[in-house]
Design a protein around this motif. Structure first.
Motif, mmCIF file in Angstrom:
data_model
loop_
_atom_site.group_PDB
_atom_site.id
_atom_site.type_symbol
_atom_site.label_atom_id
_atom_site.label_comp_id
_atom_site.label_asym_id
_atom_site.label_seq_id
_atom_site.Cartn_x
_atom_site.Cartn_y
_atom_site.Cartn_z
ATOM 1 N N LYS A 161 -0.493 9.236 3.072
ATOM 2 C CA LYS A 161 -0.451 10.529 2.405
ATOM 3 C C LYS A 161 -0.087 10.376 0.927
ATOM 4 C CE LYS A 161 1.233 15.208 2.927
ATOM 5 N NZ LYS A 161 2.039 16.149 3.707
ATOM 6 N N ALA A 162 0.878 9.530 0.623
ATOM 7 C CA ALA A 162 1.284 9.325 -0.771
ATOM 8 C C ALA A 162 0.151 8.720 -1.597
ATOM 9 C CB ALA A 162 2.527 8.450 -0.849
ATOM 10 N N ALA A 163 -0.687 7.930 -0.934
ATOM 11 C CA ALA A 163 -1.836 7.304 -1.616
ATOM 12 C C ALA A 163 -3.031 8.263 -1.694
ATOM 13 C CB ALA A 163 -2.240 6.033 -0.892
ATOM 14 N N GLY A 164 -2.899 9.425 -1.090
ATOM 15 C CA GLY A 164 -3.995 10.391 -1.103
ATOM 16 C C GLY A 164 -5.098 10.066 -0.135
ATOM 17 N N LEU A 165 -4.770 9.361 0.930
ATOM 18 C CA LEU A 165 -5.775 8.947 1.929
ATOM 19 C C LEU A 165 -5.594 9.686 3.242
ATOM 20 C CD1 LEU A 165 -5.530 5.119 1.246
ATOM 21 C CD2 LEU A 165 -7.233 6.699 0.374
ATOM 22 N N ARG A 206 -5.598 -0.475 9.216
ATOM 23 C CA ARG A 206 -6.235 0.624 8.481
ATOM 24 C C ARG A 206 -5.663 0.727 7.061
ATOM 25 N NH1 ARG A 206 -4.872 6.480 9.472
ATOM 26 N NH2 ARG A 206 -6.115 7.517 7.905
ATOM 27 N N ILE A 207 -4.350 0.631 6.939
ATOM 28 C CA ILE A 207 -3.717 0.697 5.611
ATOM 29 C C ILE A 207 -4.190 -0.458 4.744
ATOM 30 C CG2 ILE A 207 -1.511 0.451 4.396
ATOM 31 C CD1 ILE A 207 -0.262 2.074 6.743
ATOM 32 N N VAL A 208 -4.156 -1.659 5.283
ATOM 33 C CA VAL A 208 -4.574 -2.834 4.506
ATOM 34 C C VAL A 208 -6.022 -2.670 4.052
ATOM 35 C CG1 VAL A 208 -5.065 -5.316 4.648
ATOM 36 C CG2 VAL A 208 -2.861 -4.422 5.455
ATOM 37 N N THR A 209 -6.886 -2.247 4.947
ATOM 38 C CA THR A 209 -8.304 -2.074 4.601
ATOM 39 C C THR A 209 -8.494 -0.998 3.540
ATOM 40 O OG1 THR A 209 -8.961 -2.786 6.804
ATOM 41 C CG2 THR A 209 -10.573 -1.507 5.544
ATOM 42 N N GLU A 210 -7.898 0.180 3.761
ATOM 43 C CA GLU A 210 -8.066 1.301 2.828
ATOM 44 C C GLU A 210 -7.463 0.991 1.459
ATOM 45 O OE1 GLU A 210 -9.789 4.086 3.240
ATOM 46 O OE2 GLU A 210 -10.306 3.690 5.325
ATOM 47 N N PHE A 211 -6.272 0.416 1.446
ATOM 48 C CA PHE A 211 -5.623 0.100 0.174
ATOM 49 C C PHE A 211 -6.390 -0.987 -0.568
ATOM 50 C CE2 PHE A 211 -1.180 1.943 -0.208
ATOM 51 C CZ PHE A 211 -1.385 2.966 0.703
ATOM 52 N N LEU A 232 2.690 -4.872 8.152
ATOM 53 C CA LEU A 232 1.573 -4.967 7.198
ATOM 54 C C LEU A 232 1.135 -6.415 7.007
ATOM 55 C CD1 LEU A 232 2.755 -2.354 4.556
ATOM 56 C CD2 LEU A 232 0.800 -2.118 6.121
ATOM 57 N N THR A 233 2.097 -7.325 6.872
ATOM 58 C CA THR A 233 1.749 -8.723 6.613
ATOM 59 C C THR A 233 1.272 -9.453 7.863
ATOM 60 O OG1 THR A 233 4.062 -9.446 6.816
ATOM 61 C CG2 THR A 233 3.246 -8.907 4.598
ATOM 62 N N GLU A 234 1.336 -8.802 9.006
ATOM 63 C CA GLU A 234 0.743 -9.336 10.232
ATOM 64 C C GLU A 234 -0.793 -9.336 10.128
ATOM 65 O OE1 GLU A 234 1.212 -10.617 14.370
ATOM 66 O OE2 GLU A 234 2.590 -10.498 12.692
ATOM 67 N N ILE A 235 -1.314 -8.521 9.201
ATOM 68 C CA ILE A 235 -2.753 -8.327 9.065
ATOM 69 C C ILE A 235 -3.330 -9.304 8.039
ATOM 70 C CG2 ILE A 235 -4.561 -6.652 8.478
ATOM 71 C CD1 ILE A 235 -2.815 -6.011 11.030
ATOM 72 N N SER A 236 -4.385 -9.995 8.426
ATOM 73 C CA SER A 236 -5.083 -10.891 7.510
ATOM 74 C C SER A 236 -5.614 -10.087 6.328
ATOM 75 C CB SER A 236 -6.237 -11.575 8.243
ATOM 76 O OG SER A 236 -6.946 -12.405 7.365
ATOM 77 N N GLY A 237 -5.405 -10.597 5.123
ATOM 78 C CA GLY A 237 -5.842 -9.902 3.922
ATOM 79 C C GLY A 237 -4.761 -9.050 3.291
ATOM 80 N N SER A 238 -3.597 -9.001 3.915
ATOM 81 C CA SER A 238 -2.521 -8.150 3.407
ATOM 82 C C SER A 238 -1.966 -8.628 2.066
ATOM 83 C CB SER A 238 -1.380 -8.055 4.418
ATOM 84 O OG SER A 238 -0.848 -9.340 4.695
ATOM 85 N N SER A 239 -2.226 -9.866 1.709
ATOM 86 C CA SER A 239 -1.727 -10.358 0.411
ATOM 87 C C SER A 239 -2.350 -9.608 -0.756
ATOM 88 C CB SER A 239 -1.970 -11.859 0.265
ATOM 89 O OG SER A 239 -3.350 -12.136 0.337
ATOM 90 N N ALA A 240 -3.485 -8.964 -0.542
ATOM 91 C CA ALA A 240 -4.103 -8.152 -1.591
ATOM 92 C C ALA A 240 -3.454 -6.779 -1.712
ATOM 93 C CB ALA A 240 -5.593 -7.976 -1.303
ATOM 94 N N VAL A 241 -2.612 -6.429 -0.738
ATOM 95 C CA VAL A 241 -2.069 -5.076 -0.651
ATOM 96 C C VAL A 241 -0.548 -5.039 -0.768
ATOM 97 C CG1 VAL A 241 -1.815 -3.095 0.917
ATOM 98 C CG2 VAL A 241 -4.028 -4.248 0.696
ATOM 99 N N VAL A 242 0.140 -5.963 -0.117
ATOM 100 C CA VAL A 242 1.608 -5.935 -0.098
ATOM 101 C C VAL A 242 2.142 -6.663 -1.321
ATOM 102 C CG1 VAL A 242 3.698 -6.552 1.173
ATOM 103 C CG2 VAL A 242 1.640 -5.820 2.413
#
Length: 166
Positions: free
Chosen positions: A162-166, A14-19, A41-51
Motif C-alpha cells: 500500500k505504501a508503494a502504491g501497489l 509478489r513484493i519482490v517481483t512487483e518492487f 523477503l530475502t528467502e526469495i531469489s532476486g530479493s537483492s534487487a529489492v531489499v
C-alpha cells in the motif's frame, strides 16, 4: 523448502517481483518480529534487487541509536505505540536508500502484556519517499508468540504494498 508458511512466501515473492519491476527498494525496522520480515523477503531469489537493509531494534537503546527514535517519545508513549512505530519507519527510510520502509513494534508474548497493552498488540508503520505514511494498530490477541509474529509479517507486507502504491 521455505522457512515460512506458503502464504507468506507467496506474498514475499509478489513484493519482490512487483518492487523489482518498478525499481523500488525496501528497508525494515523490526522489534517484535526480530528480522522475520526481512528474512521472508530475502528467502526469495532476486530479493537483492529489492531489499536494501533491515534494522532489528529490539531494545529501546537500539531504536534510539539505529533509527533516531527520540527518548522523549519512548518515555511518553512507550516502545509499543503509534508514535514509536512512526519514528521507526521514518528512521529506517532516511537511514537507508530504500523507497519504502516498514516498521513494527509490539508484544508477542506470552508475557509482557498489560491491561493497556495486551499480548498481541502490535503497532505497524510504513512510509515512502513519495510521502505516503501509514499506521495500523493490530490486536491479534494472545494467539501464541509465533502466530503473533507471523501475523505481523502478513500485515507488514500489506502495508509495504500500500505504501508503494501497489
Amino acid at each position: 523448502m521455505s522457512l515460512f508458511p506458503a502464504d507468506i512466501e507467496d506474498e514475499a515473492r509478489r513484493i519482490v517481483t512487483e518492487f523489482a519491476t518498478r525499481g523500488l527498494t525496501v528497508a525494515t525496522a523490526e522489534s517484535c518480529t526480530g528480522g522475520l520480515i526481512a528474512g521472508a523477503l530475502t528467502e526469495i531469489s532476486g530479493s537483492s534487487a529489492v531489499v536494501d537493509r533491515g534494522f532489528v531494534t529490539y531494545t529501546n537503546e537500539a531504536k534510539v541509536d539505529m533509527l533516531g527514535v527520540t527518548p522523549a517519545t519512548l518515555i511518553a508513549y512507550g516502545a509499543v505505540s503509534r508514535e514509536t512505530a512512526l519514528q521507526m519507519a521514518y528512521g529506517a527510510l532516511f537511514r537507508s536508500r530504500a523507497a519504502v520502509a516498514v516498521a513494527v513494534t509490539g508484544i508477542a508474548g506470552p508475557g509482557g502484556g498489560s491491561a493497556d497493552k495486551p499480548v498481541g498488540l502490535v503497532h505497524l508503520a510504513a512510509q515512502s519517499r513519495s510521502g505516503t505514511t501509514l499506521h495500523r494498530e493490530m490486536r491479534y490477541g494472545d494467539i501464541g508468540r509465533t502466530e503473533v509474529r507471523l501475523a505481523t509479517v502478513r500485515t507488514a507486507f500489506e502495508m509495504l504494498m500500500k505504501a508503494a502504491g501497489l
